[in-house]
Design a protein around this motif. Structure first.
Motif, mmCIF file in Angstrom:
data_model
loop_
_atom_site.group_PDB
_atom_site.id
_atom_site.type_symbol
_atom_site.label_atom_id
_atom_site.label_comp_id
_atom_site.label_asym_id
_atom_site.label_seq_id
_atom_site.Cartn_x
_atom_site.Cartn_y
_atom_site.Cartn_z
ATOM 1 N N SER A 18 6.308 -2.258 -0.258
ATOM 2 C CA SER A 18 5.105 -3.083 -0.205
ATOM 3 C C SER A 18 4.260 -2.757 1.035
ATOM 4 O O SER A 18 3.042 -2.626 0.943
ATOM 5 N N GLY A 21 2.708 0.617 0.611
ATOM 6 C CA GLY A 21 1.629 0.496 -0.367
ATOM 7 C C GLY A 21 0.364 -0.060 0.255
ATOM 8 O O GLY A 21 -0.737 0.403 -0.043
ATOM 9 N N GLN A 22 0.518 -1.029 1.142
ATOM 10 C CA GLN A 22 -0.649 -1.601 1.816
ATOM 11 C C GLN A 22 -1.324 -0.559 2.708
ATOM 12 O O GLN A 22 -2.545 -0.447 2.719
ATOM 13 N N ASP A 25 -3.033 1.904 0.441
ATOM 14 C CA ASP A 25 -3.938 1.258 -0.505
ATOM 15 C C ASP A 25 -3.528 1.524 -1.948
ATOM 16 O O ASP A 25 -4.325 1.944 -2.790
ATOM 17 N N THR A 26 -2.245 1.264 -2.206
ATOM 18 C CA THR A 26 -1.715 1.378 -3.555
ATOM 19 C C THR A 26 -0.659 0.289 -3.743
ATOM 20 O O THR A 26 -0.369 -0.464 -2.829
ATOM 21 N N THR A 27 -0.110 0.195 -4.923
ATOM 22 C CA THR A 27 0.845 -0.869 -5.220
ATOM 23 C C THR A 27 2.273 -0.443 -4.875
ATOM 24 O O THR A 27 2.591 0.757 -4.863
ATOM 25 N N GLN A 29 4.661 -0.692 -6.835
ATOM 26 C CA GLN A 29 5.156 -0.045 -8.051
ATOM 27 C C GLN A 29 4.860 1.455 -8.025
ATOM 28 O O GLN A 29 5.677 2.267 -8.463
ATOM 29 N N THR A 30 3.688 1.822 -7.517
ATOM 30 C CA THR A 30 3.345 3.239 -7.414
ATOM 31 C C THR A 30 4.261 3.926 -6.408
ATOM 32 O O THR A 30 4.756 5.030 -6.670
#
Length: 69
Positions: A18, A21-22, A25-27, A29-30
């Motif tokens: 998480s 991802g932040q 700038d992605t999730t 899950q990615t």
């Protein structure tokens, strides 16, 4: 960068999926899909830009989004 190398780099940096991802700038899950073994049907190749940013993070660069504490 292979999925295993990407995952190891994230762990070395002490980041959760998480948090990374932040920063990217992605999730989460990615991030999870980038870290999956390549033989899994839902796996994705590691994004080349994300791999480059991971290299910068490993060399000591920290963006404003870096988690505090």
């Amino acid at each position: 960068m292979t999925p295993a190398e990407f995952k190891e780099a994230r762990r070395k940096l002490g980041l959760s999926q998480s948090q990374l991802g932040q920063i990217l700038d992605t999730t989460p899950q990615t991030i999870r899909k980038w870290e999956m073994a390549e033989d899994r049907s839902t796996a994705r190749s590691v994004n080349p830009v994300a791999a480059r940013v991971m290299g910068w993070l490993l060399s000591g660069w920290r963006p404003p989004e870096w988690p505090r504490g």
